[in-house]
Design a protein around this motif. Structure first.
Motif, PDB file in Angstrom:
ATOM      1  N   SER A  31      -1.146   0.949  -9.119  1.00 33.62           N
ATOM      2  CA  SER A  31      -0.094   0.973  -7.910  1.00 33.62           C
ATOM      3  C   SER A  31      -0.145   2.381  -7.263  1.00 33.62           C
ATOM      4  O   SER A  31       0.183   2.445  -6.191  1.00 33.62           O
ATOM      5  CB  SER A  31       1.409   0.811  -8.688  1.00 33.62           C
ATOM      6  OG  SER A  31       1.571   1.853  -9.605  1.00 33.62           O
ATOM      7  N   SER A  32      -0.464   3.266  -7.764  1.00 35.15           N
ATOM      8  CA  SER A  32      -0.697   4.710  -7.362  1.00 35.15           C
ATOM      9  C   SER A  32      -2.005   4.766  -6.239  1.00 35.15           C
ATOM     10  O   SER A  32      -2.087   5.368  -5.400  1.00 35.15           O
ATOM     11  CB  SER A  32      -0.563   5.991  -8.095  1.00 35.15           C
ATOM     12  OG  SER A  32       0.646   6.031  -8.814  1.00 35.15           O
ATOM     13  N   CYS A  33      -2.981   3.949  -6.927  1.00 29.91           N
ATOM     14  CA  CYS A  33      -4.328   3.966  -6.146  1.00 29.91           C
ATOM     15  C   CYS A  33      -3.735   3.297  -4.586  1.00 29.91           C
ATOM     16  O   CYS A  33      -4.664   3.395  -3.721  1.00 29.91           O
ATOM     17  CB  CYS A  33      -5.217   3.186  -6.954  1.00 29.91           C
ATOM     18  SG  CYS A  33      -6.021   3.951  -8.162  1.00 29.91           S
ATOM     19  N   LEU A  37      -4.168   7.684  -4.404  1.00 37.28           N
ATOM     20  CA  LEU A  37      -4.503   8.598  -5.518  1.00 37.28           C
ATOM     21  C   LEU A  37      -5.667   7.700  -6.272  1.00 37.28           C
ATOM     22  O   LEU A  37      -5.802   6.608  -6.118  1.00 37.28           O
ATOM     23  CB  LEU A  37      -3.394   8.616  -6.571  1.00 37.28           C
ATOM     24  CG  LEU A  37      -2.336   9.698  -6.065  1.00 37.28           C
ATOM     25  CD1 LEU A  37      -1.553   9.370  -4.834  1.00 37.28           C
ATOM     26  CD2 LEU A  37      -1.329   9.864  -7.371  1.00 37.28           C
ATOM     27  N   GLU A 126      -1.218  13.575  -3.433  1.00 39.47           N
ATOM     28  CA  GLU A 126       0.349  13.287  -2.990  1.00 39.47           C
ATOM     29  C   GLU A 126       0.830  13.692  -1.858  1.00 39.47           C
ATOM     30  O   GLU A 126       1.385  12.974  -1.261  1.00 39.47           O
ATOM     31  CB  GLU A 126       1.071  13.977  -4.281  1.00 39.47           C
ATOM     32  CG  GLU A 126       1.202  12.947  -5.543  1.00 39.47           C
ATOM     33  CD  GLU A 126       2.069  13.772  -6.751  1.00 39.47           C
ATOM     34  OE1 GLU A 126       2.425  14.954  -6.220  1.00 39.47           O
ATOM     35  OE2 GLU A 126       2.408  13.239  -7.698  1.00 39.47           O
ATOM     36  N   ILE A 131       4.001   7.161   1.833  1.00 36.83           N
ATOM     37  CA  ILE A 131       4.682   6.351   0.744  1.00 36.83           C
ATOM     38  C   ILE A 131       5.872   5.537   1.395  1.00 36.83           C
ATOM     39  O   ILE A 131       6.881   5.166   0.512  1.00 36.83           O
ATOM     40  CB  ILE A 131       5.366   7.336  -0.424  1.00 36.83           C
ATOM     41  CG1 ILE A 131       6.296   8.350   0.285  1.00 36.83           C
ATOM     42  CG2 ILE A 131       4.328   7.827  -1.037  1.00 36.83           C
ATOM     43  CD1 ILE A 131       7.135   8.991  -0.920  1.00 36.83           C
ATOM     44  N   THR A 154       6.427   3.196 -16.333  1.00 35.55           N
ATOM     45  CA  THR A 154       5.196   3.722 -15.755  1.00 35.55           C
ATOM     46  C   THR A 154       4.174   4.463 -16.677  1.00 35.55           C
ATOM     47  O   THR A 154       4.815   5.286 -17.405  1.00 35.55           O
ATOM     48  CB  THR A 154       5.151   4.269 -14.472  1.00 35.55           C
ATOM     49  OG1 THR A 154       3.956   4.434 -13.828  1.00 35.55           O
ATOM     50  CG2 THR A 154       5.929   5.655 -14.667  1.00 35.55           C
ATOM     51  N   ASN A 156       1.850   6.347 -14.975  1.00 33.46           N
ATOM     52  CA  ASN A 156       1.544   7.294 -14.064  1.00 33.46           C
ATOM     53  C   ASN A 156       2.192   8.687 -14.265  1.00 33.46           C
ATOM     54  O   ASN A 156       3.223   8.300 -14.507  1.00 33.46           O
ATOM     55  CB  ASN A 156       1.600   6.701 -12.522  1.00 33.46           C
ATOM     56  CG  ASN A 156       1.025   5.379 -12.183  1.00 33.46           C
ATOM     57  OD1 ASN A 156       0.129   5.016 -12.864  1.00 33.46           O
ATOM     58  ND2 ASN A 156       1.320   4.637 -11.237  1.00 33.46           N
ATOM     59  N   ASP A 158       1.733  10.835 -11.712  1.00 36.42           N
ATOM     60  CA  ASP A 158       2.094  11.446 -10.618  1.00 36.42           C
ATOM     61  C   ASP A 158       3.618  11.597 -10.428  1.00 36.42           C
ATOM     62  O   ASP A 158       4.550  10.937 -10.950  1.00 36.42           O
ATOM     63  CB  ASP A 158       1.188  10.850  -9.536  1.00 36.42           C
ATOM     64  CG  ASP A 158       1.449   9.357  -9.358  1.00 36.42           C
ATOM     65  OD1 ASP A 158       2.727   9.095  -8.825  1.00 36.42           O
ATOM     66  OD2 ASP A 158       0.817   8.465  -9.605  1.00 36.42           O
ATOM     67  N   LEU A 160       4.901  10.254  -7.245  1.00 43.04           N
ATOM     68  CA  LEU A 160       5.069   9.305  -5.974  1.00 43.04           C
ATOM     69  C   LEU A 160       6.467   8.499  -6.161  1.00 43.04           C
ATOM     70  O   LEU A 160       7.180   8.437  -5.078  1.00 43.04           O
ATOM     71  CB  LEU A 160       3.877   8.402  -5.741  1.00 43.04           C
ATOM     72  CG  LEU A 160       2.733   9.011  -5.457  1.00 43.04           C
ATOM     73  CD1 LEU A 160       1.853   7.875  -5.133  1.00 43.04           C
ATOM     74  CD2 LEU A 160       2.748  10.017  -4.125  1.00 43.04           C
TER      75      LEU A 160
END
Length: 395
Positions: A31-33, A37, A126, A131, A154, A156, A158, A160
């Motif tokens: 999801s961050s990719c 990221l 980031e 976003i 999550t 993750n 990060d 975000l």
């Protein structure tokens, strides 16, 4: 392989979304990719290239050792971190004790620098990330059914998710309290919140693998370490709390990890739930045990895993065929009711008017494994697109 019509299945998914009063989400690295990221293997490469000359040889040696031990080449920085922390544990961080060519002091320094380089890589990405779609997702979640507490889990680390909610001025809670050095308070996530509580509609965010703004801080009175959450961090002052090893899971209930795991288990076992996975590879056995045990114990739990690749569908097949309340959707394949199917796009059956939201006709593939596409689909299906865009753009 038997075929299944993607239009009909999405119609069923829409029905689930419309009548499910309690929808939870689990976000993995994928999801961050979607926002630029790096995935775990690109992150491993970046960290490796940034380590200083005295520690890099140890990093590489441990990486090769793990490759031999596990007979695989795709060793990640998280695998290495876990190994380094095991060495710290068995050597007591002492310079005169070593394991696999690494003494305790070097293991400590290597752990700290790996986490610092992870911070540097992710923070740079980031800052460059757009976003907007993530803000739209949280605007949708915020105005969705308000009869139940909204929970997001999550892996993750990060920031975000936090940035998106704060940009939208959406209140959320992660189990930390205080303002000077916010500390984790497990009791705050172990008790149910009544619907007349002022925090009932706050989004709950549980970061199971830690966060880039968590640090180990030494308590001057007890001479022990505690975990505190910082706000915006440009440069960490202390050792970061990311990707907890097995030892850290077991250190203390005062730390977030066990409490978050308990929260996940209790959430999945409590009544009727629709639980949606995005970007999660099911590579963490601690988490997987909770998920699959909950699917077995709670017949009213229905989980949908949106996969970016069909390789993940193949990996999920052994578990998915034995859990009828688990649905796995990939670009070309789907597992439902314990059976593996190949997607078929047939406009003669079902409503295909908005199929571009979930199906790429040119490439003939299902696209909701991409978090941005999933978010756009949820928003379009909600009938509240205008209100959501107003919440994001302020128009």
């Amino acid at each position: 392989m038997n075929q299944i019509n993607v239009i009909q299945e999405i119609d069923e998914f829409k029905k689930l979304l419309s009548y499910s009063k309690n929808i939870g989400f689990f976000f993995g690295a994928g999801s961050s990719c979607a926002f630029g990221l790096p995935n775990i293997y690109k992150l491993t490469e970046d960290v490796e290239s940034m380590l200083n000359s005295s520690l890099k040889p140890h990093f590489l040696n441990l990486k090769y050792s793990l490759s031999d031990l596990h007979t695989r080449t795709n060793i990640s920085v998280e695998d290495i971190l876990n190994y380094v922390r095991q060495i710290r544990e068995i050597t007591g961080e002492k310079e005169d004790r070593e394991y696999d060519g690494v003494n305790g002091r070097v293991a400590q320094l290597l752990d700290e620098q790996i986490c610092k380089k992870i911070f540097d890589v992710i923070q740079a990405k980031e800052r460059a990330a757009d976003i907007t779609e993530l803000r739209k997702f949280f605007a949708w979640l915020d105005i969705a059914n308000r009869s139940n507490v909204k929970e997001v889990f999550t892996t993750n680390y990060d920031l975000l998710l936090e940035k998106a909610m704060e940009d939208n001025r959406i209140p959320y809670f992660d189990g930390f309290v205080g303002s000077y050095e916010p500390f984790f308070w497990p009791e705050s996530i172990e008790k149910s919140v009544s619907n007349n509580d002022s925090t009932f509609n706050w989004i709950r965010l549980w970061k199971i693998h830690g966060s880039l703004n968590w640090e180990f801080r030494k308590d001057s009175l007890s001479d022990s370490f505690k975990i505190v959450r910082n706000g915006k961090v440009d440069e960490p002052e202390n050792e970061l709390v990311v990707y907890p090893s097995k030892e850290k899971y077991n250190l203390s209930r005062k730390q977030p990890f066990i409490a978050y795991f308990d929260r996940l288990k209790n959430y999945l076992l409590q009544g009727e739930r629709l639980f949606i996975f995005s970007g999660y590879s099911f590579s963490d056995q601690h988490i997987n045990e909770i998920i699959f045990n909950s699917l077995r114990q709670n017949p009213r739990l229905y989980a949908i895993c949106m996969c970016f690749s069909d390789e993940q569908v193949d990996l999920m097949e052994p578990n998915a065929i034995s859990h009828l309340n688990l649905c796995v959707m990939g670009p070309q394949k789907m597992i439902t009711n314990g059976k593996l199917y190949q997607w078929k796009y047939d406009e003669s059956i079902g409503n295909a008017s908005e199929s571009n939201l979930y199906w790429n006709k040119g490439e003939e593939r299902f696209i909701l494994g991409d978090f941005k596409k999933l978010s756009a689909f949820l928003i379009a299906n909600s009938g509240k697109k205008k209100s959501i865009e107003e919440a994001v753009y302020g128009k």
